[in-house]
Design a protein around this motif. Structure first.
Motif, PDB file in Angstrom:
ATOM      1  N   ALA A 140       0.818  -1.214   0.000  1.00  0.00           N
ATOM      2  CA  ALA A 140       0.000   0.000   0.000  1.00  0.00           C
ATOM      3  C   ALA A 140       0.852   1.265   0.000  1.00  0.00           C
ATOM      4  N   THR A 198       1.708   5.728  -4.812  1.00  0.00           N
ATOM      5  CA  THR A 198       0.795   6.870  -4.773  1.00  0.00           C
ATOM      6  C   THR A 198       0.516   7.503  -6.125  1.00  0.00           C
ATOM      7  N   THR A 219      -3.080  -1.107   4.994  1.00  0.00           N
ATOM      8  CA  THR A 219      -4.501  -0.966   4.691  1.00  0.00           C
ATOM      9  C   THR A 219      -4.718   0.445   4.148  1.00  0.00           C
ATOM     10  N   PHE A 220      -5.757   0.614   3.356  1.00  0.00           N
ATOM     11  CA  PHE A 220      -6.110   1.929   2.840  1.00  0.00           C
ATOM     12  C   PHE A 220      -7.146   2.630   3.709  1.00  0.00           C
ATOM     13  N   ARG A 249      -5.514   7.377   6.077  1.00  0.00           N
ATOM     14  CA  ARG A 249      -4.538   6.403   6.540  1.00  0.00           C
ATOM     15  C   ARG A 249      -4.050   6.716   7.950  1.00  0.00           C
ATOM     16  N   TYR A 272      -7.955  -3.475   2.493  1.00  0.00           N
ATOM     17  CA  TYR A 272      -6.709  -3.454   1.724  1.00  0.00           C
ATOM     18  C   TYR A 272      -6.979  -3.809   0.274  1.00  0.00           C
TER      19      TYR A 272
END
Length: 314
Positions: free
Chosen positions: A82, A85, A216-217, A252, A287
């Protein structure tokens, strides 16, 4: 992802090889290894510490050695889960699978003229606590897929270095990212009070803690509530909420971060005063859609229970 700006580096490859003079023989034909090839090179990725994790940009250059223009896609394996970007130029990125809990994604559509190169800037943000020592992560990889091709024409791996808080890159230690989340949630009893339109509404402060740097997002919460009671909204609210759940606001988390916000529960007009029953909020990390939900190191504190009471009208 983010706004994307193009930075294109062009180089004429082999223009001189087409010239023939009386004093020199014709240039040799391209070798079998490079004829019709679209290749990719990449520098190492250096991440700088911030108060919200590490950030950095990877430069990758794709060269079209074909005799005609072609569009290319980049297939990227993250160095940490994760963490990807942005890509400039380019876009239309989507996640395809997991490799050792790191995302593999495809970003594509950029056109490269024959004999020219295009430089991509790939942004990364690793949401982990900055260390006083440098770290290193291997496993990052970029593949280039020409338009119409069934397989990548070239690939390269890259090393990721995490700069220490003092700026050092010497003698890095391995970066080991958590796989299982370490989440917890706390709520409390809530009383619903009559509103001018006859419905009932009550506010419950809720605290969520994110204990480590597992990827995780978002953190989603599922509500199990007494009959007739539902989630009305949350404050602050940056994602939609639903009668049976919501997403924890604020985006986040950093490892060890706690976040408190308000959840408003409602009941319809005509609800009798008194205790309506017990409810629960249960959270989980969000996620990769194609994988099972992230596991937690201690599932027992992923749920909070509370009572819901309706107050009588004045």
């Amino acid at each position: 992802m983010t706004t994307r700006t193009a930075r294109i580096a062009t180089a004429l490859l082999g223009g001189a090889a087409a010239l023939i003079t009386l004093a020199a023989p014709a240039a040799a034909a391209p070798s079998a290894a490079t004829a019709g090839r679209v290749d990719v090179t990449a520098q190492r990725l250096v991440l700088d510490p911030t108060d919200r994790g590490y950030v950095g940009t990877l430069t990758a250059t794709v060269t079209n050695r074909r005799s005609t223009a072609t569009s290319v896609s980049l297939i990227l394996t993250e160095p940490a889960g994760a963490s990807f970007t942005s890509v400039e130029p380019g876009g239309g990125c989507f996640y395809t699978r997991l490799v050792e809990n790191r995302l593999v994604m495809s970003c594509g559509g950029e056109r490269i003229e024959a004999g020219r190169s295009l430089t991509f800037r790939l942004g990364f943000h690793v949401w982990t606590t900055a260390r006083s020592y440098p770290m290193v992560a291997n496993g990052g990889r970029i593949e280039v897929l020409p338009e119409g091709a069934a397989a990548a024409s070239d690939a390269t791996g890259f090393t990721t270095l995490f700069r220490s808080t003092s700026g050092s890159l010497r003698n890095p230690r391995p970066y080991v990212q958590a796989v299982d989340t370490d989440l917890s949630i706390r709520g409390s009893a809530v009383t619903l009070t009559p509103q001018p339109d006859g419905t009932l509404l009550g506010r419950m402060p809720v605290t969520v803690r994110y204990g480590n740097d597992a990827p995780t997002f978002a953190v989603d919460v599922t509500a199990a509530l007494p009959a007739g009671v539902q989630v009305d909204h949350i404050e602050p609210q940056d994602m939609p909420s639903f009668p049976n759940g919501f997403t924890v606001p604020g985006g986040r988390f950093m490892p060890g971060e706690e976040r408190t916000f308000d959840v408003f529960l409602s009941a319809p007009a005509g609800t009798a005063a008194g205790e309506l029953g017990s409810g629960t909020f249960t959270l989980k990390g969000n996620y990769f859609w194609g994988a099972e939900d992230p596991q937690d190191v201690d599932p027992s504190d992923n749920t909070t229970s509370f009572t819901v009471t309706a107050a009588a009208a004045n």
